[in-house]
Design an enzyme around this catalytic site. Structure first.
Site, PDB file in Angstrom:
ATOM      1  N   THR A  14       0.983  -1.185   0.054  1.00  0.00           N
ATOM      2  CA  THR A  14       0.052  -0.019   0.141  1.00  0.00           C
ATOM      3  C   THR A  14       0.913   1.231   0.033  1.00  0.00           C
ATOM      4  O   THR A  14       1.467   1.414   0.970  1.00  0.00           O
ATOM      5  CB  THR A  14      -0.842   0.126   1.326  1.00  0.00           C
ATOM      6  OG1 THR A  14      -1.718  -0.942   1.341  1.00  0.00           O
ATOM      7  CG2 THR A  14      -2.016   1.264   1.014  1.00  0.00           C
TER       8      THR A  14
ATOM      9  N   LYS B 100      -7.246   1.964  -2.604  1.00  0.00           N
ATOM     10  CA  LYS B 100      -6.832   1.421  -1.510  1.00  0.00           C
ATOM     11  C   LYS B 100      -6.576   2.226  -0.637  1.00  0.00           C
ATOM     12  O   LYS B 100      -7.319   1.973   0.703  1.00  0.00           O
ATOM     13  CB  LYS B 100      -5.451   0.658  -1.777  1.00  0.00           C
ATOM     14  CG  LYS B 100      -4.686  -0.042  -0.512  1.00  0.00           C
ATOM     15  CD  LYS B 100      -5.486  -0.929   0.239  1.00  0.00           C
ATOM     16  CE  LYS B 100      -4.860  -1.567   1.670  1.00  0.00           C
ATOM     17  NZ  LYS B 100      -5.972  -2.319   2.098  1.00  0.00           N
TER      18      LYS B 100
ATOM     19  N   LYS C 265       0.043   5.134   8.382  1.00  0.00           N
ATOM     20  CA  LYS C 265       0.792   5.594   7.228  1.00  0.00           C
ATOM     21  C   LYS C 265      -0.355   5.830   5.928  1.00  0.00           C
ATOM     22  O   LYS C 265      -0.253   6.776   5.564  1.00  0.00           O
ATOM     23  CB  LYS C 265       1.606   4.296   6.835  1.00  0.00           C
ATOM     24  CG  LYS C 265       2.308   4.488   5.343  1.00  0.00           C
ATOM     25  CD  LYS C 265       1.637   3.459   4.233  1.00  0.00           C
ATOM     26  CE  LYS C 265       1.859   2.054   4.725  1.00  0.00           C
ATOM     27  NZ  LYS C 265       1.089   0.946   3.801  1.00  0.00           N
TER      28      LYS C 265
HETATM   29  N1  LIG Z   1      -1.238  -6.663   7.523  1.00  0.00           N
HETATM   30  C1  LIG Z   1      -2.299  -6.319   6.818  1.00  0.00           C
HETATM   31  O1  LIG Z   1      -3.417  -6.671   7.167  1.00  0.00           O
HETATM   32  C2  LIG Z   1      -2.290  -5.576   5.525  1.00  0.00           C
HETATM   33  C3  LIG Z   1      -1.339  -4.990   5.278  1.00  0.00           C
HETATM   34  N2  LIG Z   1      -1.272  -4.327   3.825  1.00  0.00           N
HETATM   35  C4  LIG Z   1      -0.070  -3.648   3.368  1.00  0.00           C
HETATM   36  O2  LIG Z   1       0.885  -4.465   2.885  1.00  0.00           O
HETATM   37  C5  LIG Z   1       2.118  -3.936   3.155  1.00  0.00           C
HETATM   38  C6  LIG Z   1       2.965  -4.964   4.075  1.00  0.00           C
HETATM   39  O3  LIG Z   1       2.139  -5.221   5.488  1.00  0.00           O
HETATM   40  P1  LIG Z   1       2.518  -6.173   6.318  1.00  0.00           P
HETATM   41  O4  LIG Z   1       3.022  -7.295   5.804  1.00  0.00           O
HETATM   42  O5  LIG Z   1       1.464  -6.081   7.369  1.00  0.00           O
HETATM   43  O6  LIG Z   1       3.856  -5.400   7.054  1.00  0.00           O
HETATM   44  P2  LIG Z   1       5.070  -5.925   7.673  1.00  0.00           P
HETATM   45  O7  LIG Z   1       5.551  -4.755   8.911  1.00  0.00           O
HETATM   46  O8  LIG Z   1       4.742  -7.282   8.658  1.00  0.00           O
HETATM   47  O9  LIG Z   1       6.237  -6.209   6.831  1.00  0.00           O
HETATM   48  C7  LIG Z   1       6.848  -5.457   6.028  1.00  0.00           C
HETATM   49  C8  LIG Z   1       7.786  -5.920   4.979  1.00  0.00           C
HETATM   50  O10 LIG Z   1       8.485  -5.048   4.516  1.00  0.00           O
HETATM   51  C9  LIG Z   1       9.995  -5.000   4.573  1.00  0.00           C
HETATM   52  N3  LIG Z   1      10.592  -3.739   4.672  1.00  0.00           N
HETATM   53  C10 LIG Z   1      10.389  -2.883   5.480  1.00  0.00           C
HETATM   54  N4  LIG Z   1      11.135  -1.623   5.201  1.00  0.00           N
HETATM   55  C11 LIG Z   1      12.065  -2.385   4.271  1.00  0.00           C
HETATM   56  C12 LIG Z   1      13.008  -1.434   3.565  1.00  0.00           C
HETATM   57  N5  LIG Z   1      13.593  -0.315   3.754  1.00  0.00           N
HETATM   58  N6  LIG Z   1      13.619  -2.187   2.740  1.00  0.00           N
HETATM   59  C13 LIG Z   1      13.228  -3.522   2.367  1.00  0.00           C
HETATM   60  N7  LIG Z   1      12.189  -4.144   3.000  1.00  0.00           N
HETATM   61  C14 LIG Z   1      11.690  -3.464   4.124  1.00  0.00           C
HETATM   62  C15 LIG Z   1       9.923  -5.697   5.738  1.00  0.00           C
HETATM   63  O11 LIG Z   1      11.288  -6.560   6.061  1.00  0.00           O
HETATM   64  P3  LIG Z   1      11.899  -6.913   7.345  1.00  0.00           P
HETATM   65  O12 LIG Z   1      11.319  -8.213   7.758  1.00  0.00           O
HETATM   66  O13 LIG Z   1      13.377  -7.095   7.006  1.00  0.00           O
HETATM   67  O14 LIG Z   1      11.688  -5.693   8.521  1.00  0.00           O
HETATM   68  C16 LIG Z   1       8.819  -6.716   5.550  1.00  0.00           C
HETATM   69  O15 LIG Z   1       9.073  -7.923   4.822  1.00  0.00           O
HETATM   70  C17 LIG Z   1       2.036  -2.604   3.608  1.00  0.00           C
HETATM   71  O16 LIG Z   1       2.207  -1.727   2.696  1.00  0.00           O
HETATM   72  C18 LIG Z   1       0.705  -2.529   4.482  1.00  0.00           C
HETATM   73  O17 LIG Z   1      -0.002  -1.625   4.271  1.00  0.00           O
HETATM   74  C19 LIG Z   1      -2.322  -4.274   3.073  1.00  0.00           C
HETATM   75  C20 LIG Z   1      -3.192  -5.092   3.547  1.00  0.00           C
HETATM   76  C21 LIG Z   1      -3.298  -5.587   4.484  1.00  0.00           C
HETATM   77  O1  LIG Z   2      -4.590  -2.429   4.567  1.00  0.00           O
HETATM   78  C1  LIG Z   2      -5.001  -3.377   5.416  1.00  0.00           C
HETATM   79  C2  LIG Z   2      -6.194  -3.672   5.296  1.00  0.00           C
HETATM   80  C3  LIG Z   2      -6.901  -4.618   6.477  1.00  0.00           C
HETATM   81  C4  LIG Z   2      -7.981  -5.257   6.200  1.00  0.00           C
HETATM   82  O2  LIG Z   2      -8.758  -4.926   5.003  1.00  0.00           O
HETATM   83  O3  LIG Z   2      -8.757  -6.008   7.084  1.00  0.00           O
END
Ligand SMILES: NC(=O)C1=CN([C@@H]2O[C@H](COP(=O)(O)OP(=O)(O)OC[C@H]3O[C@@H](n4cnc5c(N)ncnc54)[C@H](OP(=O)(O)O)[C@@H]3O)[C@@H](O)[C@H]2O)C=CC1
Ligand SMILES: O=CCCC(=O)O
Length: 289
Positions: free
Chosen positions: A95, A170, A238
């Site tokens: 996102t 989104k 964010k």
């Molecule tokens: N969780 C949710 O319910 C949802 C999340 N999203 C979106 O999906 C995305 C991921 O979310 P989520 O999995 O929850 O997040 P997490 O915080 O669990 O994971 C973040 C990921 O990004 C990596 N990362 C962070 N900073 C850097 C960097 N500078 N360079 C390279 N890799 C980096 C992390 O690596 P490392 O392991 O090394 O820290 C990790 O793999 C976000 O944009 C979020 O808004 C969308 C829908 C639902």
């Molecule tokens: O971006 C996160 C969405 C979480 C949700 O749809 O429940």
């Protein structure tokens, strides 16, 4: 089909696992490389850098925390850009804001690669069970080629036209979700402080016009102050910030979203950023007469 996957956080781990379980060959990379090991047990290969993954795979998916991470993985040394080119597809499912997506699109396509943004609606559990809603925009040909993967990851995919439209959709959705979470939390506090049983409130809500999976799924845990992270609060804040910027650009007044953003910011400042976004309830519980 061989797929590369960059970013194994809450979402990326579940999504890449799903692809593996459904017969895809997957090569994974994560900034913290040790997080790849669990996927290897399920048959994944490891790429040492994003560039290595792109070199190996025709199609690479990214699921990263925020715009800075999405840009870094593409533009930094050993990044995606070093190996993209004709015949390579890159799909960013993180996102981010439309500007970040457009910048990545421009860089990839100028080297002959194809780009799709495809953020998702749905959280950890839908990611684990392949029930996400995919909001794709960009290269229509790449979208069509990616449908076998999207069919595994999600229950429905939308193609929304030009790059930026997926990001905007989104952000609008998450702006609504963050605002509703604040109103829900206020309702729970108000019910309790005015002498009602908040569990009764949950039962009544579930039978009425505003029943929804978020109230049903998160309400009981919030009443127990259990905020085990599905969607981390720092990411919800964010998204509020990026949605408010979109509102600024389009001269849309969003006082409700702005107030919700303040609560999420306060929660972050109190160290709650890694908990589920429902932990904003702790901030709203703190308000006194
Ligand atoms: N969780 C949710 O319910 C949802 C999340 N999203 C979106 O999906 C995305 C991921 O979310 P989520 O999995 O929850 O997040 P997490 O915080 O669990 O994971 C973040 C990921 O990004 C990596 N990362 C962070 N900073 C850097 C960097 N500078 N360079 C390279 N890799 C980096 C992390 O690596 P490392 O392991 O090394 O820290 C990790 O793999 C976000 O944009 C979020 O808004 C969308 C829908 C639902
Ligand atoms: O971006 C996160 C969405 C979480 C949700 O749809 O429940």
């Amino acid at each position: 089909m061989e797929v590369g996957f960059l970013g194994l956080g809450i979402m990326g781990k579940a999504m890449s696992m799903n692809l593996l379980k459904n017969g895809f060959k997957v090569t994974v990379w994560n900034r913290t490389l040790s997080k790849c090991n669990e996927l290897v047990e399920f048959g994944a290969s490891i790429g040492e850098t994003p560039a290595q993954v792109v070199k190996k795979c025709k199609l690479t998916i990214a699921m990263l925390s925020d715009p800075a991470a999405a840009l870094s993985v593409v533009f930094d040394k050993d990044g995606v850009l070093e190996q993209t080119g004709s015949g390579k597809g890159y799909i960013d499912m993180s996102t981010v804001d439309p500007e970040t997506s457009s910048k990545i699109c421009q860089a990839i396509t100028s080297k002959g690669g194809a780009f799709l943004e495809a953020p998702v609606s749905g959280s950890k559990q839908p990611a684990e069970t392949g029930q996400l809603v995919i909001l794709a925009a960009g290269d229509k040909g790449l979208y069509e080629e990616s449908i076998p993967a999207f069919d595994v990851l999600g229950k429905k995919s939308f193609f929304l036209g030009q790059v930026g439209n997926g990001a905007k959709m989104k952000l609008v959705i998450n702006m609504i979700m963050g605002s509703v979470m604040n109103a829900f939390s206020e309702g729970l506090v108000l019910s309790e402080r005015s002498g009602l049983n908040p569990h009764d409130l949950l039962d009544v809500l579930d039978l009425g016009a505003i029943a929804n999976p978020m109230f049903k799924g998160k309400g009981p845990a919030m009443l127990k102050s259990n905020y085990s992270p599905a969607f981390p609060l720092k990411h919800q804040q964010k998204d509020m910030r990026l949605a408010l910027a979109l509102g600024d650009e389009n001269a849309v007044s969003m006082p409700v979203a702005a107030a919700a953003n303040e609560s999420f910011k306060k929660a972050r400042s109190m160290g709650l950023g890694d908990l589920d976004f429902s932990a904003v309830h702790e901030i709203l519980k703190m308000t006194k007469d």
